[in-house]
Scaffold this motif. Structure first.
Motif, PDB file in Angstrom:
ATOM      1  N   LEU A 125      43.332 -17.747   8.744  1.00 38.65           N
ATOM      2  CA  LEU A 125      42.661 -16.202   8.979  1.00 38.65           C
ATOM      3  C   LEU A 125      42.815 -16.061  10.216  1.00 38.65           C
ATOM      4  O   LEU A 125      42.974 -14.555  10.485  1.00 38.65           O
ATOM      5  N   THR A 126      42.969 -16.821  11.195  1.00 38.97           N
ATOM      6  CA  THR A 126      43.424 -16.413  12.619  1.00 38.97           C
ATOM      7  C   THR A 126      44.936 -16.509  12.628  1.00 38.97           C
ATOM      8  O   THR A 126      45.463 -17.157  12.017  1.00 38.97           O
ATOM      9  N   LYS A 127      45.438 -15.706  13.698  1.00 37.56           N
ATOM     10  CA  LYS A 127      47.138 -15.870  13.993  1.00 37.56           C
ATOM     11  C   LYS A 127      47.179 -17.180  14.733  1.00 37.56           C
ATOM     12  O   LYS A 127      46.632 -17.894  15.184  1.00 37.56           O
ATOM     13  N   PHE A 128      48.611 -17.449  14.424  1.00 37.81           N
ATOM     14  CA  PHE A 128      49.353 -18.755  15.088  1.00 37.81           C
ATOM     15  C   PHE A 128      49.573 -18.478  16.483  1.00 37.81           C
ATOM     16  O   PHE A 128      49.308 -19.083  17.332  1.00 37.81           O
ATOM     17  N   ALA A 129      50.377 -17.052  16.469  1.00 36.51           N
ATOM     18  CA  ALA A 129      50.566 -16.874  18.008  1.00 36.51           C
ATOM     19  C   ALA A 129      50.356 -15.205  18.151  1.00 36.51           C
ATOM     20  O   ALA A 129      50.588 -14.520  17.154  1.00 36.51           O
ATOM     21  N   HIS A 130      49.898 -14.926  18.994  1.00 31.08           N
ATOM     22  CA  HIS A 130      49.704 -13.343  19.434  1.00 31.08           C
ATOM     23  C   HIS A 130      50.184 -12.870  20.868  1.00 31.08           C
ATOM     24  O   HIS A 130      49.999 -13.544  21.831  1.00 31.08           O
TER      25      HIS A 130
ATOM     26  N   PRO B 255      44.076 -19.675  20.471  1.00 36.51           N
ATOM     27  CA  PRO B 255      43.307 -20.987  20.245  1.00 36.51           C
ATOM     28  C   PRO B 255      42.575 -21.211  19.030  1.00 36.51           C
ATOM     29  O   PRO B 255      42.163 -20.318  18.162  1.00 36.51           O
ATOM     30  N   THR B 256      42.629 -22.532  18.557  1.00 34.21           N
ATOM     31  CA  THR B 256      41.673 -22.774  17.396  1.00 34.21           C
ATOM     32  C   THR B 256      40.504 -22.602  17.902  1.00 34.21           C
ATOM     33  O   THR B 256      39.959 -22.796  19.038  1.00 34.21           O
ATOM     34  N   THR B 257      39.324 -22.758  16.887  1.00 45.39           N
ATOM     35  CA  THR B 257      37.831 -22.917  17.441  1.00 45.39           C
ATOM     36  C   THR B 257      37.637 -24.273  18.240  1.00 45.39           C
ATOM     37  O   THR B 257      36.754 -24.029  19.112  1.00 45.39           O
TER      38      THR B 257
ATOM     39  N   ASN C 179      40.971 -15.894  23.564  1.00 38.85           N
ATOM     40  CA  ASN C 179      42.353 -15.029  22.865  1.00 38.85           C
ATOM     41  C   ASN C 179      42.441 -15.267  21.235  1.00 38.85           C
ATOM     42  O   ASN C 179      43.125 -15.024  20.677  1.00 38.85           O
ATOM     43  N   ALA C 180      41.048 -15.516  20.696  1.00 37.85           N
ATOM     44  CA  ALA C 180      41.013 -15.774  19.228  1.00 37.85           C
ATOM     45  C   ALA C 180      41.375 -14.300  18.615  1.00 37.85           C
ATOM     46  O   ALA C 180      40.663 -13.535  19.040  1.00 37.85           O
TER      47      ALA C 180
END
Ligand SMILES: Nc1ccn([C@@H]2O[C@H](COP(=O)(O)O)[C@@H](O)[C@H]2O)c(=O)n1
Ligand code: MG
Length: 346
Positions: free
Chosen positions: A92-97, A103-105, A177-178
């Motif tokens: 649900l979060t991006k791998f890279a931006h 960052p993971t949780t 940067n989540a």
């Protein structure tokens, strides 16, 4: 110029997309479409027409007909029979931006606000040691398992030693940067609107996960979460992690031990499962009443090395796709009453 008018652009683009896929023989067969073979072909083309997102080069399927059959069955049953079970980090979060890893949780906690400099370095070292093992295509899940337990245990112990404060966590998330995948808010909103339960099953840190979705205004009432939750003492300092540890490769055990949460979802026998790891495939193991399961795997990293195993395991594999375009298109297809009507009339 004419292509800048949206209401013309969309149908024209769709017709061109379909036309590109037609062979000469198929076009010739189009006129007297009465036998079974031809009608199957028409249905297949109709499917591409409805979900052009599935024709993208970044989308791979081992057995396209299984995907189509499962989606038609899910569409026929409608939104009332659907539940979504999704992993969180890198799904649900991006791998890279903007060229940087998101960052993971766990990594959101790697913030000077919460932990000292030594621990920041240690957490990074642990990530650099164990993450390559987590995604190593040459190792099977059983071989990875002890390393995963080691990684999670070391990091959780370190976080407990650092006496993390509950009241600083929202700020840490805000400063991080989540970022959710593009189209993720629309995905959450559509599920809430259609009253489709969403179970987020994460080996990350539940408290941080909740804060990320809260700050993105998508923590709707249909969202259920199974994750590693922190246990704070009466002064708001982290003293332990609650319950059984969940890591990337024991989600089956996690699913079975959260029977109560999953029982609430028993009325929804059709499952759309989203993940970014082979370990995520067992997230639906607790749904004993499952009738149709459609699995979508985001292949973010070590793409060439892991492609084969992902294709053998997930129904749909998305290669380096940072968006929720495909899950959104699948969801639209399943819940759209207009399309359901067309299907019923067929
Ligand atoms: N100390 C750790 C442990 C795990 N991770 C990553 O988090 C992911 C787990 O969360 P899911 O929502 O994806 O289940 C996992 O894939 C690890 O890569 C971490 O960053 N730090
Ligand atoms: Mg993940």
């Amino acid at each position: 110029m004419v292509f800048h008018i949206p209401w013309i652009y969309t149908p024209v683009r769709t017709i061109l997309a379909i036309w590109h896929q037609l062979t000469k023989t198929e076009v010739r067969n189009l006129v007297p479409f009465c036998n079974r073979k031809r009608s199957t072909w028409i249905v297949r083309r109709w499917f591409c027409f409805q979900i052009p997102e599935l024709t993208r080069v970044s989308v791979m399927m081992r057995e396209r007909s299984r995907v189509e059959d499962t989606m038609y069955a899910m569409q026929k049953a409608g939104a009332g029979s659907l539940q979504v079970i999704s992993d969180f980090d890198m799904t649900l979060t991006k791998f890279a931006h903007k060229g940087k890893r998101v960052p993971t949780t766990h990594n959101i906690l790697n913030n000077k606000l919460l932990i000292d400099d030594d621990s920041t370095v240690k957490m990074k070292e642990l990530f650099n040691t164990y993450y390559p093992i987590e995604i190593d295509a040459s190792l099977n899940p059983e071989e990875k398992l002890p390393y995963m337990v080691e990684w999670w245990t070391k990091v959780h112990d370190l976080l407990i030693q650092q006496r993390i404060r509950k009241d600083e966590m929202a700020r840490a998330v805000r400063e991080s940067n989540a970022v959710l995948r593009e189209g993720c808010s629309a995905f959450f909103d559509c599920l809430a609107e259609q009253r489709v339960p969403l179970l987020i099953f994460s080996a990350g840190v539940g408290d941080i996960l909740e804060e990320v979705i809260r700050q993105n205004h998508v923590f709707h009432p249909n969202v259920h979460i199974i994750s590693n939750y922190m246990d704070f003492d009466h002064t708001g300092v982290l003293q332990a992690f609650k319950g059984q540890l969940i890591h990337s490769y024991n989600k089956r055990a996690g699913a079975l031990s959260h029977g109560a949460t999953l029982r609430e979802l028993h009325g929804q026998p059709n499952v759309l499962l989203l993940g970014d790891s082979l370990g995520d495939l067992s997230m639906a193991d607790g749904v004993s009443t499952a009738q149709n399961i459609l699995t979508v795997g985001f292949l973010n990293d070590q793409v060439e090395e892991r492609k084969e195993s992902f294709l053998n395991s997930f129904d749909i594999v998305l290669l380096r796709d940072e968006t929720m375009d495909v899950p959104n298109a699948i969801l639209r297809f399943i819940v759209s009453s207009e399309i359901s009507k067309v299907h019923r009339e067929k």
